[in-house]
Design an enzyme around this catalytic site. Structure first.
Site, mmCIF file in Angstrom:
data_model
loop_
_atom_site.group_PDB
_atom_site.id
_atom_site.type_symbol
_atom_site.label_atom_id
_atom_site.label_comp_id
_atom_site.label_asym_id
_atom_site.label_seq_id
_atom_site.Cartn_x
_atom_site.Cartn_y
_atom_site.Cartn_z
ATOM 1 C CE1 TYR A 57 -3.308 0.231 4.541
ATOM 2 C CE2 TYR A 57 -4.107 -1.711 4.957
ATOM 3 C CZ TYR A 57 -3.696 -1.064 3.801
ATOM 4 O OH TYR A 57 -3.528 -1.323 2.540
ATOM 5 C CB SER A 80 -0.777 0.039 1.290
ATOM 6 O OG SER A 80 -1.249 1.320 1.555
ATOM 7 C CE LYS A 94 -1.708 -4.487 3.277
ATOM 8 N NZ LYS A 94 -1.953 -5.647 2.644
#
Ligand code: WQD
Length: 347
Positions: free
Chosen positions: A164, A140, A168
């Protein structure tokens, strides 16, 4: 001492390449399965329906006219994953399965770290154990953190603004170290920007369970009257109209980017931005949606959302140079296709 590897990247002599797609019932995963099946691959899907539904698998079969192998599986479960690899000849893995809501990750960091890291460790371990040479990872743009856009793959990664993005970034490191230790294992890290839109058939699209976290599915549900109004999270950012700017990419362009990575990424570790290279603000997207569909979207300005950054968009040149891939669908296409799917979606 490098970990023993059983085989170098190979091809599938005399049969379609068989790709394991984790999270293949999800938004990006299901559209990628359509692209894979439509270009001659065979597909095994593992999904636990935590943010998807079986109807997406029916839509994939209906759109492509092809069947697929499906396991209702949590890919953090090593024994369940081992069963998939022992029951199927897997030539490559595309790993989508993961939690992905920026705001939610701020509230539930532990579940994000456990799910996103453990699933990647389990799958990469299965690939090394079974000699599966290609691993495509759904990364991402949030890994760029506070870098100055446009984001370039060679930038040093800065702490993401939310858990989040950190999951990643850590998964990328796990895969990079695995590539270094195992000559028969190659990984392509694909850094998505903001995937939106839907398959042109209207049979497949973004249908998160519950209230959507992401902008486009929220817009379409307001347009449909299911939700009262859109809250625009902040209009005091340093952007042309004060609202957040993102690089929205049509989900089918994104899906095709995965085929390009499977086919053209070099052996070893590779990293690519999958974006359009253009930024669009929240207000610009809402206006484009109203113009493309003729449907109004009631909205109000609300407070900023924790974990959000002001501007995020790609330098998209490397994927074009090395994979021969670039986007070609427009913001209007994204709006029209999203709306067509929303109108067809039964609640
Ligand atoms: C976009 C913009 C919000 C909802 C996404 C995915 C994440 C990752 C990165 C791939 C922001 C604003 C949103 C709403 C709003 N993708 N917004 N009202 O946060 O950029 O992250 O892309 O890996 O998985 O979540 O996307 O759609 O949530 O927000 O004003 O109700 O829309 O503030 O500026 P985001 P998003």
């Amino acid at each position: 001492m490098a970990e023993a590897c059983k085989c170098a990247p190979g091809s599938a002599p005399g049969r379609p390449e068989n790709i394991l797609v984790t999270g293949g019932a999800g938004f990006i995963g299901s559209h990628t399965c359509v692209a894979l099946l439509s270009t001659g691959y065979s597909v095994v899907i593992a999904d636990n329906f935590s943010n998807s539904s079986p109807s997406a698998l029916d839509a994939v079969r209906r759109i492509t006219g092809r069947d697929l192998v499906f396991y209702e599986t949590d890919v953090t479960d090593a024994s369940a994953v081992r069963r998939i690899f022992s029951e199927n000849r897997i030539d490559g893995v595309i790993h989508f399965a993961g939690y992905k809501a920026v705001g939610e990750s701020v509230e539930k960091p532990l579940s994000y770290y456990r799910n996103n890291l453990l699933s990647t460790i389990v799958l990469a371990g299965a690939c090394v154990e079974h000699g599966v040479p290609r691993f495509v990872f759904s990364s991402s743009a949030t890994v760029y953190g506070d870098n100055k856009p446009p984001f370039v793959e060679s930038m040093p990664l800065l702490p993401a603004a939310n858990p989040y993005g950190e999951t990643k970034a850590v998964c990328e490191k796990i895969l990079a170290d695995t590539v270094r230790s195992c000559s028969g294992f190659s990984a392509s890290l694909l850094r998505y920007f903001n995937p939106v839109g839907a398959h042109e058939s209207g049979l497949l699209g973004e249908a998160p369970n519950g209230i959507p976290n992401n902008l486009m599915p929220y817009i379409t549900r307001v347009a449909k009257g299911e939700l009262k109004e859109l809250s625009i999270f902040g209009n005091d950012y340093d952007t042309p109209d004060g609202t957040g700017v993102r690089d929205y990419i049509h989900v089918m362009d994104l899906a095709e980017g995965h085929i390009a990575a499977l086919r053209n990424a070099p052996c070893g570790l590779s990293v690519y931005n999958l974006g359009t290279g253009k930024g669009t603000s929240v207000l610009q997207l809402v206006t484009a949606f109203e113009r493309a569909t003729g449907v109004s979207v009631p909205r109000r300005i609300a407070a900023r959302r924790p974990g959000d950054i002001a501007v995020c968009y790609a330098d998209a040149g490397k994927a074009e140079r090395e994979l021969g891939w670039k986007t070609h669908r427009t913001i209007e296409d994204m709006c029209r296709d999203s709306w067509r799917f929303e109108k067809n979606r039964c609640v």
